[in-house]
Write a protein that holds these residues in place. Structure first.
Motif: not given
Length: 181
Positions: A147-167
């Motif tokens: 559950t903690l992994g799912h919660a973490y991904m719910a928060v991180v996913k939108p940032f991850h996508r922006r970071i990858v595209r920006a890099m």
């Protein structure tokens, strides 16, 4: 998103593609390869040292917050790479590169990962031909364990996508993509 960065699929055949079964999250983005002669690891190192400042600040915030719930402080994407252009030849499978450990390494693909009890993350930089052009594909596959992994991904996913595209958008364009001179 930069017009040069596009959403794509994980390359087949690739080592990262083999990690897809059972994944809770995956994505992949492609961009023109500014240095087709360079190895996949060199391309990753060149990307990591260009990490945007706002990404460094987000990672610092992430590291402070996750310690409160028992997750690892990973440091920075470019942590330990030093100044200048880090050289791929000094790295082997099992070495740390920033926040990741190298799991697979060949001229066309580097797969790095970070695992803990909450989730396993794998990132691949794969060099390939697409529509007659050299591209780099930056792909991510995540397996969540609780559950903690799912919660973490719910928060991180939108940032991850922006970071990858920006890099990827910060990579220099190949000479042919700069337009007329």
């Amino acid at each position: 998103m930069s017009p040069h960065v596009t959403i794509t699929t994980l390359p087949q055949p690739s080592v990262i593609h083999a990690a897809l079964p059972g994944a809770h999250f995956w994505d992949a983005y492609a961009a023109p390869d500014p240095a087709p002669e360079a190895s996949a690891l060199q391309a990753w190192l060149d990307l990591a040292v260009r990490t945007p400042g706002w990404t460094r600040r987000l990672m610092a915030l992430r590291n402070r917050l996750v310690r409160l719930v028992g997750l690892q402080d990973l440091g920075q994407l470019d942590g330990g790479l030093g100044a200048g252009r880090p050289q791929a030849a000094r790295y082997r499978v099992g070495d740390r590169v920033g926040i990741f450990t190298i799991r697979h390494l060949d001229a066309r693909e580097v797969v790095m990962g970070q695992d803990d009890k909450h989730l396993d993350v794998q990132v691949s930089l794969c060099k390939r031909e697409q529509d007659g052009r050299s591209v780099v594909v930056l792909g991510t596959v995540v397996h969540v364990h609780n559950t903690l992994g799912h919660a973490y991904m719910a928060v991180v996913k939108p940032f991850h996508r922006r970071i990858v595209r920006a890099m990827l958008a910060r990579m220099p364009l190949p000479a042919a993509d700069h337009g007329p001179r």
